[in-house]
Design a protein around this motif. Sequence first.
Motif, PDB file in Angstrom:
ATOM      1  N   SER A 112      16.123 -26.842  14.692  1.00  0.00           N
ATOM      2  CA  SER A 112      16.388 -26.061  15.895  1.00  0.00           C
ATOM      3  C   SER A 112      17.091 -24.760  15.518  1.00  0.00           C
ATOM      4  CB  SER A 112      17.249 -26.852  16.880  1.00  0.00           C
ATOM      5  OG  SER A 112      17.523 -26.096  18.033  1.00  0.00           O
ATOM      6  N   TRP A 113      16.731 -23.682  16.217  1.00  0.00           N
ATOM      7  CA  TRP A 113      17.363 -22.395  15.991  1.00  0.00           C
ATOM      8  C   TRP A 113      17.627 -21.751  17.355  1.00  0.00           C
ATOM      9  CZ3 TRP A 113      19.479 -20.546  11.705  1.00  0.00           C
ATOM     10  CH2 TRP A 113      19.846 -19.215  11.645  1.00  0.00           C
ATOM     11  N   VAL A 114      18.853 -21.401  17.599  1.00  0.00           N
ATOM     12  CA  VAL A 114      19.272 -20.798  18.863  1.00  0.00           C
ATOM     13  C   VAL A 114      18.930 -21.737  20.030  1.00  0.00           C
ATOM     14  CG1 VAL A 114      19.407 -18.659  20.178  1.00  0.00           C
ATOM     15  CG2 VAL A 114      18.630 -18.587  17.824  1.00  0.00           C
ATOM     16  N   ALA A 136      18.535 -28.999  10.087  1.00  0.00           N
ATOM     17  CA  ALA A 136      18.025 -27.696   9.659  1.00  0.00           C
ATOM     18  C   ALA A 136      18.172 -26.816  10.886  1.00  0.00           C
ATOM     19  CB  ALA A 136      16.578 -27.795   9.201  1.00  0.00           C
ATOM     20  N   THR A 137      19.415 -26.395  11.162  1.00  0.00           N
ATOM     21  CA  THR A 137      19.759 -25.770  12.434  1.00  0.00           C
ATOM     22  C   THR A 137      20.588 -24.515  12.230  1.00  0.00           C
ATOM     23  OG1 THR A 137      21.667 -27.265  12.566  1.00  0.00           O
ATOM     24  CG2 THR A 137      19.678 -27.925  13.741  1.00  0.00           C
ATOM     25  N   GLY A 138      20.676 -23.704  13.293  1.00  0.00           N
ATOM     26  CA  GLY A 138      21.486 -22.503  13.239  1.00  0.00           C
ATOM     27  C   GLY A 138      21.651 -21.881  14.612  1.00  0.00           C
ATOM     28  N   ASP A 156      27.364 -34.504   2.659  1.00  0.00           N
ATOM     29  CA  ASP A 156      26.214 -33.760   2.148  1.00  0.00           C
ATOM     30  C   ASP A 156      25.742 -32.694   3.117  1.00  0.00           C
ATOM     31  OD1 ASP A 156      26.118 -35.168  -0.241  1.00  0.00           O
ATOM     32  OD2 ASP A 156      24.878 -36.758   0.611  1.00  0.00           O
ATOM     33  N   LEU A 157      26.637 -32.202   3.969  1.00  0.00           N
ATOM     34  CA  LEU A 157      26.291 -31.154   4.925  1.00  0.00           C
ATOM     35  C   LEU A 157      26.788 -29.806   4.413  1.00  0.00           C
ATOM     36  CD1 LEU A 157      25.197 -30.296   7.722  1.00  0.00           C
ATOM     37  CD2 LEU A 157      27.490 -30.738   8.632  1.00  0.00           C
ATOM     38  N   ARG A 158      25.929 -28.807   4.462  1.00  0.00           N
ATOM     39  CA  ARG A 158      26.275 -27.445   4.045  1.00  0.00           C
ATOM     40  C   ARG A 158      26.276 -26.545   5.270  1.00  0.00           C
ATOM     41  NH1 ARG A 158      27.531 -30.333   0.871  1.00  0.00           N
ATOM     42  NH2 ARG A 158      26.910 -30.595  -1.309  1.00  0.00           N
ATOM     43  N   ILE A 159      27.411 -25.869   5.518  1.00  0.00           N
ATOM     44  CA  ILE A 159      27.548 -25.016   6.697  1.00  0.00           C
ATOM     45  C   ILE A 159      27.878 -23.590   6.270  1.00  0.00           C
ATOM     46  CG2 ILE A 159      28.845 -24.588   8.812  1.00  0.00           C
ATOM     47  CD1 ILE A 159      29.301 -27.480   9.149  1.00  0.00           C
ATOM     48  N   SER A 160      27.177 -22.628   6.882  1.00  0.00           N
ATOM     49  CA  SER A 160      27.451 -21.211   6.672  1.00  0.00           C
ATOM     50  C   SER A 160      27.927 -20.613   7.991  1.00  0.00           C
ATOM     51  CB  SER A 160      26.187 -20.477   6.198  1.00  0.00           C
ATOM     52  OG  SER A 160      25.696 -21.037   4.996  1.00  0.00           O
ATOM     53  N   HIS A 185      23.349 -26.072   8.076  1.00  0.00           N
ATOM     54  CA  HIS A 185      23.574 -25.495   9.396  1.00  0.00           C
ATOM     55  C   HIS A 185      24.236 -24.138   9.226  1.00  0.00           C
ATOM     56  CE1 HIS A 185      24.430 -25.152  13.643  1.00  0.00           C
ATOM     57  NE2 HIS A 185      25.696 -24.897  13.361  1.00  0.00           N
ATOM     58  N   ALA A 186      23.847 -23.183  10.078  1.00  0.00           N
ATOM     59  CA  ALA A 186      24.390 -21.828   9.974  1.00  0.00           C
ATOM     60  C   ALA A 186      24.784 -21.310  11.353  1.00  0.00           C
ATOM     61  CB  ALA A 186      23.362 -20.888   9.338  1.00  0.00           C
ATOM     62  N   PHE A 187      25.910 -20.613  11.392  1.00  0.00           N
ATOM     63  CA  PHE A 187      26.370 -19.916  12.591  1.00  0.00           C
ATOM     64  C   PHE A 187      26.611 -20.871  13.764  1.00  0.00           C
ATOM     65  CE2 PHE A 187      23.620 -16.951  10.240  1.00  0.00           C
ATOM     66  CZ  PHE A 187      24.554 -15.998   9.899  1.00  0.00           C
ATOM     67  N   GLY A 188      27.705 -21.576  13.664  1.00  0.00           N
ATOM     68  CA  GLY A 188      28.096 -22.483  14.737  1.00  0.00           C
ATOM     69  C   GLY A 188      28.779 -23.716  14.185  1.00  0.00           C
ATOM     70  N   ASP A 189      29.441 -24.445  15.059  1.00  0.00           N
ATOM     71  CA  ASP A 189      30.148 -25.660  14.660  1.00  0.00           C
ATOM     72  C   ASP A 189      29.253 -26.883  14.820  1.00  0.00           C
ATOM     73  OD1 ASP A 189      32.348 -24.086  14.225  1.00  0.00           O
ATOM     74  OD2 ASP A 189      33.319 -24.586  16.133  1.00  0.00           O
ATOM     75  N   VAL A 190      29.492 -27.867  13.981  1.00  0.00           N
ATOM     76  CA  VAL A 190      28.883 -29.185  14.127  1.00  0.00           C
ATOM     77  C   VAL A 190      29.950 -30.103  14.701  1.00  0.00           C
ATOM     78  CG1 VAL A 190      27.848 -31.154  12.944  1.00  0.00           C
ATOM     79  CG2 VAL A 190      27.251 -28.825  12.249  1.00  0.00           C
TER      80      VAL A 190
END
Length: 239
Positions: A112-114, A136-138, A156-160, A185-190
Amino acid sequence: MARRPAHQPDPGESTPADARQRASDDEREDVAALLARAMVAGRLTPVEYSDRAATAQAAQYRDELDGLLADLPGAVLHSSHGSDVLELEAGLGGSISRRGLWRVPPTVRVHSWVGSVLLDFSEAECATGVVVVELATGMCSPTVVLPEGGTADVDDLRISAGSVRDETVHRLERGALHVSVRGRHAFGDVVLRHPVRGRWERLRALPQAAPRTLARRVAEHRPGRPARPEGPRGGAAER
């Protein structure tokens, strides 16, 4: 002498092996890699690693591999069976929401994206006690809701350009349901949390004296109620 007929198993009867899934070479190698990482992190001694790695190479069934990882936080066998994977994909700006009673395979992949992402496991029917969520989100805030007593890890989670907001109750051991969040995940909180309680449930969770104190405060601030005379702390009363 007539030959005795061979025993014919009852169609509804099954041996334990019938319900077990065979392990693949990729899964054996995956477990060996997870065991090596656990040894480097100090969770396994070299002897324990050697013994478990040998057992993994000789394992025939997936539950044997799962048993080698059961006491290692974040070490979850990735499923290689297509039927064991649920693919959830949303277009640009679309949303993904799973809540209530829904069937959960061992692996859930989210693309998902946006768009908003909500995975609520509080009432879900899970095929296994450990579920892998691959992100695979952002540009959003994926939210994972765990049942009371459930646990999770994000090893094993990578966040930008974001962070993990873990609002769950931490436990030393895995809960009845353990969710391992992986991927990128990029740009946002999990967000990891338990179900949100209703107003009445929150009130019941307060100390026993709290409802009476709250009722007294409400009564004191009713319109038309005369103000309480000031005591010694509020100043001298008129004589």
